[in-house]
Design a protein around this motif. Sequence first.
Motif, short mmCIF file in Angstrom:
data_model
loop_
_atom_site.label_atom_id
_atom_site.label_comp_id
_atom_site.label_asym_id
_atom_site.label_seq_id
_atom_site.Cartn_x
_atom_site.Cartn_y
_atom_site.Cartn_z
N ARG A 33 0.84 -1.21 0.00
CA ARG A 33 0.00 0.00 0.00
C ARG A 33 0.87 1.25 0.00
O ARG A 33 0.63 2.21 -0.74
CB ARG A 33 -0.94 -0.03 1.22
N VAL A 34 1.92 1.26 0.83
CA VAL A 34 2.83 2.40 0.91
C VAL A 34 3.55 2.59 -0.43
O VAL A 34 3.67 3.71 -0.93
CB VAL A 34 3.83 2.22 2.07
N MET A 35 4.03 1.50 -1.01
CA MET A 35 4.75 1.58 -2.28
C MET A 35 3.83 2.06 -3.41
O MET A 35 4.24 2.88 -4.25
CB MET A 35 5.36 0.22 -2.64
N ALA A 36 2.60 1.57 -3.44
CA ALA A 36 1.66 1.98 -4.47
C ALA A 36 1.32 3.47 -4.33
O ALA A 36 1.20 4.18 -5.33
CB ALA A 36 0.39 1.14 -4.40
N THR A 37 1.20 3.94 -3.11
CA THR A 37 0.96 5.36 -2.88
C THR A 37 2.16 6.18 -3.33
O THR A 37 2.00 7.25 -3.94
CB THR A 37 0.66 5.63 -1.39
N ALA A 38 3.36 5.69 -3.05
CA ALA A 38 4.57 6.38 -3.51
C ALA A 38 4.62 6.45 -5.03
O ALA A 38 5.02 7.48 -5.59
CB ALA A 38 5.81 5.67 -2.97
N VAL A 39 4.20 5.40 -5.70
CA VAL A 39 4.15 5.40 -7.17
C VAL A 39 3.18 6.48 -7.65
O VAL A 39 3.50 7.24 -8.59
CB VAL A 39 3.75 4.01 -7.71
N ASP A 40 2.02 6.59 -7.02
CA ASP A 40 1.05 7.62 -7.40
C ASP A 40 1.64 9.02 -7.21
O ASP A 40 1.50 9.88 -8.08
CB ASP A 40 -0.24 7.48 -6.59
N VAL A 41 2.29 9.25 -6.09
CA VAL A 41 2.88 10.57 -5.80
C VAL A 41 3.99 10.88 -6.79
O VAL A 41 4.07 12.00 -7.33
CB VAL A 41 3.39 10.63 -4.34
N LEU A 42 4.85 9.90 -7.05
CA LEU A 42 5.96 10.12 -7.99
C LEU A 42 5.45 10.36 -9.42
O LEU A 42 6.02 11.16 -10.16
CB LEU A 42 6.93 8.95 -7.96
N ARG A 43 4.39 9.69 -9.78
CA ARG A 43 3.81 9.89 -11.12
C ARG A 43 3.30 11.33 -11.27
O ARG A 43 3.58 12.00 -12.26
CB ARG A 43 2.69 8.89 -11.37
N VAL A 44 2.57 11.80 -10.26
CA VAL A 44 2.08 13.18 -10.30
C VAL A 44 3.26 14.15 -10.35
O VAL A 44 3.27 15.10 -11.14
CB VAL A 44 1.18 13.48 -9.08
N ALA A 45 4.27 13.91 -9.50
CA ALA A 45 5.44 14.80 -9.45
C ALA A 45 6.17 14.80 -10.80
O ALA A 45 6.61 15.87 -11.26
CB ALA A 45 6.38 14.37 -8.34
N PHE A 46 6.31 13.65 -11.42
CA PHE A 46 7.00 13.58 -12.71
C PHE A 46 6.28 14.40 -13.77
O PHE A 46 6.89 15.21 -14.48
CB PHE A 46 7.14 12.13 -13.18
N PHE A 47 4.97 14.20 -13.91
CA PHE A 47 4.22 14.92 -14.94
C PHE A 47 4.19 16.42 -14.65
O PHE A 47 4.30 17.23 -15.58
CB PHE A 47 2.81 14.36 -15.08
#
Length: 183
Positions: free
Chosen positions: A99-113
């Motif tokens: 759950r923590v890793m999936a949330t980190a992926v979501d945050v990093l995706r937003v930050a990247f775009f």
Amino acid sequence: MPPVMGADGEFHARDEAVDLSGTPFEGWVALGFFWILGATVFYQFFTRYVLNDSAAWTEEIARYLLIATVFTGATIGVVKNNHIHVDFFYRFMPARLARVMATAVDVLRVAFFAAAAVLTVMMMIKLGNNSRMTMVDLPMNWVYGACLLGFAAMAVRAVQVAVIHHRRGYSVLERPESTMEDR
């Protein structure tokens, strides 16, 4: 599922009704760019092989229309959350860590775009109106503007996807069988 071959030995099949109501706005924009691209390439083909007098601008404009189509189409991948991802390791992680890793992926995706959108703006400001297209006397910032709109739309859609993942408590990384429609 009904049989395809009828009792009379003939092939009987019916197409399902096409439902385009779930098509995101970006899908229609990408389709518009694609059709303009297709018309440009057809015009290029026609002038080159039928008239034997190729329109020089068509190759450059087709390239830029392809860029616009790709960046708009990439937004559809974000909306549907079906960009390439690796969910293999999530099967072996503890649920809390996944759950923590999936949330980190979501945050990093937003930050990247978002970062890509900001960098595109910075580049557009630096170029100004000095950089022009080669064959058509238009500013290159029009092309970069399409990229900027694509990145900005991807950032906004990535935020929407992250909110959906947060509300339902899991993402496709944790449950690969799920889709964005599972709410």
